[in-house]
Every structure is written in structure tokens, then in C-alpha cells.
Motif scaffolding. Structure first.
Motif, mmCIF file in Angstrom:
data_model
loop_
_atom_site.group_PDB
_atom_site.id
_atom_site.type_symbol
_atom_site.label_atom_id
_atom_site.label_comp_id
_atom_site.label_asym_id
_atom_site.label_seq_id
_atom_site.Cartn_x
_atom_site.Cartn_y
_atom_site.Cartn_z
ATOM 1 N N LEU A 1 -15.501 -2.845 -50.549
ATOM 2 C CA LEU A 1 -14.234 -2.265 -50.987
ATOM 3 C C LEU A 1 -14.452 -1.325 -52.163
ATOM 4 O O LEU A 1 -15.439 -1.448 -52.897
ATOM 5 C CB LEU A 1 -13.232 -3.349 -51.408
ATOM 6 C CG LEU A 1 -13.556 -4.196 -52.636
ATOM 7 C CD1 LEU A 1 -12.282 -4.628 -53.321
ATOM 8 C CD2 LEU A 1 -14.401 -5.384 -52.246
ATOM 9 N N GLN A 2 -13.527 -0.369 -52.283
ATOM 10 C CA GLN A 2 -13.517 0.487 -53.468
ATOM 11 C C GLN A 2 -12.173 0.318 -54.168
ATOM 12 O O GLN A 2 -12.056 -0.454 -55.106
ATOM 13 C CB GLN A 2 -13.836 1.928 -53.092
ATOM 14 C CG GLN A 2 -15.320 2.066 -52.721
ATOM 15 C CD GLN A 2 -15.683 3.435 -52.225
ATOM 16 O OE1 GLN A 2 -15.044 4.423 -52.542
ATOM 17 N NE2 GLN A 2 -16.729 3.512 -51.422
ATOM 18 N N CYS A 3 -11.118 0.989 -53.659
ATOM 19 C CA CYS A 3 -9.830 0.830 -54.345
ATOM 20 C C CYS A 3 -9.200 -0.531 -54.037
ATOM 21 O O CYS A 3 -8.378 -1.027 -54.795
ATOM 22 C CB CYS A 3 -8.863 1.947 -53.979
ATOM 23 S SG CYS A 3 -8.075 1.735 -52.372
ATOM 24 N N GLY A 4 -9.538 -1.102 -52.881
ATOM 25 C CA GLY A 4 -9.044 -2.423 -52.542
ATOM 26 C C GLY A 4 -7.706 -2.459 -51.840
ATOM 27 O O GLY A 4 -7.216 -3.532 -51.499
ATOM 28 N N PHE A 5 -7.114 -1.290 -51.588
ATOM 29 C CA PHE A 5 -5.784 -1.307 -50.975
ATOM 30 C C PHE A 5 -5.807 -1.932 -49.586
ATOM 31 O O PHE A 5 -4.944 -2.723 -49.212
ATOM 32 C CB PHE A 5 -5.175 0.102 -50.894
ATOM 33 C CG PHE A 5 -3.735 0.052 -50.486
ATOM 34 C CD1 PHE A 5 -2.740 -0.142 -51.433
ATOM 35 C CD2 PHE A 5 -3.380 0.108 -49.151
ATOM 36 C CE1 PHE A 5 -1.414 -0.267 -51.058
ATOM 37 C CE2 PHE A 5 -2.058 -0.020 -48.767
ATOM 38 C CZ PHE A 5 -1.076 -0.200 -49.724
ATOM 39 N N CYS A 6 -6.833 -1.566 -48.808
ATOM 40 C CA CYS A 6 -6.904 -2.019 -47.419
ATOM 41 C C CYS A 6 -7.459 -3.432 -47.307
ATOM 42 O O CYS A 6 -7.395 -4.053 -46.250
ATOM 43 C CB CYS A 6 -7.808 -1.088 -46.620
ATOM 44 S SG CYS A 6 -9.537 -1.182 -47.174
ATOM 45 N N CYS B 1 -9.351 2.241 -43.618
ATOM 46 C CA CYS B 1 -9.798 2.274 -45.009
ATOM 47 C C CYS B 1 -10.056 3.731 -45.364
ATOM 48 O O CYS B 1 -10.774 4.426 -44.650
ATOM 49 C CB CYS B 1 -11.084 1.464 -45.182
ATOM 50 S SG CYS B 1 -11.780 1.666 -46.840
ATOM 51 N N ARG B 2 -9.446 4.200 -46.452
ATOM 52 C CA ARG B 2 -9.616 5.607 -46.812
ATOM 53 C C ARG B 2 -10.750 5.808 -47.806
ATOM 54 O O ARG B 2 -11.019 6.929 -48.219
ATOM 55 C CB ARG B 2 -8.319 6.183 -47.399
ATOM 56 C CG ARG B 2 -7.107 6.125 -46.507
ATOM 57 C CD ARG B 2 -7.349 6.609 -45.099
ATOM 58 N NE ARG B 2 -7.753 8.000 -45.002
ATOM 59 C CZ ARG B 2 -6.921 9.017 -44.799
ATOM 60 N NH1 ARG B 2 -5.647 8.808 -44.664
ATOM 61 N NH2 ARG B 2 -7.386 10.253 -44.715
ATOM 62 N N CYS B 3 -11.406 4.736 -48.261
ATOM 63 C CA CYS B 3 -12.433 4.877 -49.297
ATOM 64 C C CYS B 3 -13.853 4.703 -48.785
ATOM 65 O O CYS B 3 -14.710 5.526 -49.031
ATOM 66 C CB CYS B 3 -12.228 3.856 -50.413
ATOM 67 S SG CYS B 3 -10.657 3.957 -51.266
ATOM 68 N N THR B 4 -14.121 3.599 -48.112
ATOM 69 C CA THR B 4 -15.512 3.148 -47.986
ATOM 70 C C THR B 4 -16.318 3.849 -46.912
ATOM 71 O O THR B 4 -17.547 3.792 -46.946
ATOM 72 C CB THR B 4 -15.564 1.645 -47.648
ATOM 73 O OG1 THR B 4 -14.936 1.466 -46.363
ATOM 74 C CG2 THR B 4 -14.856 0.822 -48.681
#
Ligand SMILES: Cc1cc2nc3c(=O)[nH]c(=O)nc-3n(C[C@H](O)[C@H](O)[C@H](O)COP(=O)(O)OP(=O)(O)OC[C@H]3O[C@@H](n4cnc5c(N)ncnc54)[C@H](O)[C@@H]3O)c2cc1C
Ligand code: FES
Ligand code: FES
Lengths: 169, 291
Positions: free
Chosen positions: A102-107, A139-142
Motif C-alpha cells: 500500500l501507499q496512500c492506503g485508500f484502497c 488501486c491508483r498508487c501501487t
């Protein structure tokens, strides 16, 4: 406001909660707003992103596509219910930490619930099966690579758990 | 956005559910909610009453026998997909179901709900049409069977009456000498497809004696084209080209935000050749296996 309220009992992570909600209250909103369980995230609110995924009687389902009144009488598990009884991280959470899933953790809450059920059904997923397991979550980050690794690692940790339980018994 | 207010009832018997519908001209049935709840949240629909049918008894069955597959209104896609008898009796059902949304959606969405939702981009309405299946509905006047050919009347429009509840769908068994195939092109696995084609091909020896293909996302209702004449017994390159041309003559591909009409026509051409060949191979394999 004259909108009719339904008195319902929700069983979330093993705890019963009595709430009064209008029929149109989405399960995701009941969790977050009525019960303060804000671990369940809401992204798209129409079934596409997977952030709101919870387990209903052990099966992953979209909490944004269920009404709270429909969830009464079922066992709901949210991300708050995935930790071990002693408060330590559960196997999927642990794997996400180890693999940088995870990065931002939203998903993340939606991935954690989906994968918890996924590895219960398929305890030894291949990388392809891991991809398939998470195909309904965005997921928009990882870039997903580390999430796929985390699925395989989580399965490994869960197998270790079972082996040590069997050993202890 | 959030749904507009509605009254909610969750009857425990079919009779009560039918009464609730009869009493409210603006009532809507809630099954798995995987199509309806997004429509409510986007306020594309605002029914006065929701009749939740999830507590109705004896409607979650999945049964397969020599005649075909019977699926109750509360059987979830996931239950149908994992049923080995269904796969044996009518293999096209799981082939198509594996392309319906993601596993999480399939855990809640019902196959019968998808059939009566009548989306031309959905897999199962097209498969029901192609196999000449039917849907049984209960209404105030009793039960009736709607053949698939009479079920789909317009975009997202079925011939069910407002006060009727679909109770069971029937997919006929795969016939002797027949094979099936399914393929679709979507931007991501699990998304609604830009074009999808299924085929049923029947052979005698190595000759094609009948061939039909079903098309999703090409027209505004699920479409079926008989390709027997165009193939003229064979599945060589010339026959496949003739079949694809014959199909396009009957279809009227449409442009939307997902794909242009030209692109859809191209996909339909390519997929027709692929699935007809695959269904032919499947028929030959099955015939070989049973000899
Ligand atoms: C992210 C996402 C992706 C999806 N992708 C696909 C896909 O690729 N392919 C696909 O085919 N579907 C897809 N779906 C839709 C899914 O298959 C739905 O489960 C299905 O279309 C409807 O079934 P349901 O039980 O959820 O019906 P509901 O949403 O409860 O109802 C749909 C409609 O049918 C009516 N209805 C339902 N049951 C009955 C009944 N027994 N009698 C009379 N009327 C009834 C309702 O009143 C409503 O109008 C997707 C959904 C989501 C959220
Ligand atoms: S918020 Fe439920 S799927 Fe996106
Ligand atoms: S970690 Fe940011 S969206 Fe997945």
C-alpha cells in the motif's frame, strides 16, 4: 424529517449493534456514519472500485451495493475485524506491510477483505490466481505488483498459522 | 449521490411479495442489487417501494438434469458458476458466467436478476437467447413461461409485467453432436464487454449441420444469427468469412462511449470466426469422447 426509520440489529466483527436507519442507508454509510467504523472506505459508490468491500457471511461483497436493512441477520466482517484477537496484524495485513502492498492506503481495506476470503478459498494461489483474486479492486498508487506479492505472502503466513495451530493442538 | 427515499418491504412468501407489487405501481424488486443499487444511487431510478425478495423460500436452487439447467431467482452467479453438473449439462453457462463482472459482484448478483435486467451488454441474456431458454414468472394470475425469444423487447426492457416476479430460468442441455464456445473483448477482465460472441455448432462427422451465434453489446438487445447456410457445412477460412459477413448483415452495430460502430463490427467479425471454430472443435472433441 418524516422518513421512516428501521430498527435493525447489525452483527459486525462479532459485535451486535442496534441502529435505526432509513431504508435507503447503504451498508457502507451505516458502517461509517452510524457505527463510526471508518475503516471501510467509499470510492465510487457504484460497485466498480472495490474500496468498500466487506465480508458478508465470509464472502466478499460491496457494502456500497447493499442496504443496511438487507444486512440485518448476516455476519459482516470489516477491515477492523481482520486483526488477531491480541490486536496484532492478521496475516493479510502483515503481508501488506512486509511487501509494501500500500501507499496512500485508500484502497487497502477492500483489498484486505477480498484477499482474506480469497486465500481461505484458495490457500496456495499462483501469481496468476493472485491477480485474478484482486481483479475487481482498483488501486491508483501501487501498480499492483506488490499487492500480488502480498497475496502470495499472506497465503504463506496463513498456512504457517494453521500449521502452528495444528502443532499446538 | 445517495438513493432517493423509498419504502422497504422484505416479504417472507411469494404471495406476500406479489401482493406488495400489486399494491404499488411504482414498486421495484430488489434481488442482488448489483444493477439496481447503482441506478438508485445515481438517481437514474427512484421507485416508491422496494420489494426485497432475498427472504423468499425455495428460490436459491441450481438443478441440472438431462433436459437442462434450472436456476432459481435467488441463486447467485457464483453458485451457478461453481456447479459441476451445470457445466456438464450446458457448458456454455459457466463459460459465459466466468465473464460476468468480478467474483465479488458474482457473490451477490443473481443470474435470474441479470436475465430480466435485460442489458444487451450482459452475458447471460444473450446466452439464454442463443440456447432458446426461458424464464418462468409468477404473477397475480398464476405462472407463465416466457421463451427467451419473447423476453427481450428493447434496451434494458423485458416483457415481464410490473407485477410479476421471475422465479426460475431454464437453459436447455447441450444436444448430441454439439459444441459451444464463448469469447468477449473487454477493456479489463470483468468489465462489460465491447463485443462478445457465443456459438453453438452441431456436427455430423466433420460436417457442420447447424451453427448459431449470439452477440452481446453489438445491438441494443441480445442478438442471435443462424450461420448454418453461410458456413455451408465447413469451417474453413472462406466459410468463416461468409459467416461473419452474414452475421453483420443482420446486426446493426452501434457507437457509444466505449467503441465505435466500425470497431464493434470488426470485433464481431474476428470473434465470429474464433468462436465458431472453437465450438466446432468442441463438438468434434465431445463426439470423439463419447464414441
Ligand atoms: C462493477 C460491476 C460490474 C458488472 N459487470 C457485469 C458484466 O460484465 N456482465 C453482466 O452481465 N453483469 C455485470 N454486472 C451486473 C451483475 O451481473 C448483476 O448481478 C445483474 O445484472 C443483476 O442481478 P441482481 O440480482 O444484482 O439484480 P438487481 O440489481 O437486484 O435487479 C436488477 C433489475 O432486475 C429486476 N429483478 C431482479 N430480480 C428479479 C426477479 N426475480 N423478478 C423480476 N425482476 C427482477 C430488478 O427490479 C431490477 O430492475 C456488473 C455489476 C457491477 C456492479
Ligand atoms: S465504493 Fe463500493 S465499489 Fe467503489
Ligand atoms: S494505495 Fe493508494 S489507491 Fe491503493
Amino acid at each position: 424529517m418524516s422518513e421512516k426509520q428501521h430498527e435493525i440489529r447489525l452483527r459486525i466483527n462479532g459485535t451486535e449493534h442496534d441502529v435505526a436507519v432509513p431504508a435507503r442507508r447503504l451498508l457502507s454509510d451505516a458502517l461509517r456514519h452510524d457505527l463510526g467504523l471508518t475503516g471501510t472506505h467509499v470510492g465510487c459508490e457504484h460497485g466498480v472500485c472495490g474500496a468498500c468491500t466487506v465480508l458478508v457471511d465470509g464472502e466478499p461483497m460491496r457494502s456500497c451495493l447493499m442496504f443496511a436493512v438487507s444486512a440485518a441477520g448476516h455476519d459482516v466482517t470489516t477491515v477492523e475485524g481482520l486483526a488477531r484477537p491480541d490486536g496484532e496484524l492478521g496475516p493479510v495485513q502483515q503481508a501488506f506491510r512486509e511487501c509494501h502492498g500500500l501507499q496512500c492506503g485508500f484502497c487497502t481495506p477492500g483489498f484486505l477483505t477480498t484477499i482474506t476470503a480469497g486465500i481461505a478459498e484458495n490457500p496456495e494461489p499462483t501469481e496468476d490466481e493472485a491477480r485474478d483474486m484482486i481483479a475487481g479492486n482498483l488501486c491508483r498508487c501501487t501498480g499492483y505488483q506488490n499487492i500480488v506479492k502480498a497475496v502470495c505472502r499472506a497465503a504463506e503466513l496463513a498456512r504457517d498459522d494453521r500449521a502452528s495451530e495444528d502443532g499446538a493442538a | 449521490m445517495k438513493p432517493a427515499p423509498f419504502d422497504y418491504v422484505r416479504p417472507g412468501t411469494l404471495e406476500e411479495a406479489l401482493q406488495a407489487l400489486a399494491g404499488h405501481p411504482e414498486a421495484k424488486i430488489l434481488a442482488g442489487g448489483q444493477s439496481l443499487v447503482p441506478l438508485l444511487s445515481m438517481r437514474l431510478a427512484a421507485p416508491a417501494v422496494l420489494v426485497d425478495i432475498n427472504d423468499l423460500p425455495d428460490l436459491d436452487h441450481v438443478r441440472a438434469d438431462a433436459d437442462g439447467v434450472r436456476i432459481g431467482a435467488l441463486a447467485r452467479h457464483a453458485e451457478v458458476l461453481k456447479d459441476a453438473e451445470v457445466a456438464r449439462v450446458q457448458p456454455l453457462v459457466p463459460l459465459a458466467l466466468a465473464n460476468v463482472a468480478h467474483p465479488t459482484i458474482r457473490n451477490r448478483g443473481t443470474t435470474v436478476g441479470s436475465l430480466v435486467h435485460a442489458d444487451a451488454a450482459a452475458e447471460m441474456p444473450m446466452v439464454l437467447r442463443l440456447l432458446d431458454g426461458s424464464v418462468d414468472v409468477a404473477g397475480p394470475g398464476g405462472r407463465r413461461t416466457i421463451p427467451a425469444a419473447e423476453l427481450y423487447v428493447g434496451p434494458l426492457e423485458s416483457s415481464l409485467h410490473h407485477d410479476e416476479i421471475a422465479v426460475e430460468a431454464f437453459f436447455p442441455a447441450l444436444g448430441a453432436g454439439s459444441g459451444v464456445a464463448f469469447e468477449e473483448i473487454a477493456r479489463r477482465h470483468g468489465d462489460y464487454a465491447m463485443c462478445g460472441v457465443a456459438a453453438v455448432v452441431t456436427v455430423e462427422g466433420d460436417r457442420v449441420v447447424s451453427a448459431k451465434a449470439g452477440y452481446l453489446s453489438v445491438s441494443d438487445i441480445p442478438a442471435v444469427v443462424d450461420l448454418t447456410e453461410a458456413l455451408d457445412g465447413s469451417v474453413d477460412a472462406t466459410a468463416l468469412a461468409a459467416a461473419a459477413a452474414a452475421a453483420l448483415e443482420e446486426l446493426d452495430p452501434e457507437t457509444d462511449i466505449h467503441a465505435t460502430a466500425d470497431y464493434r463490427a470488426h470485433l464481431a467479425t474476428v470473434l465470429t470466426a474464433r468462436v465458431v471454430t472453437a465450438a466446432y472443435d468442441d463438438a468434434r472433441t465431445r463426439a470423439g469422447g463419447s464414441r
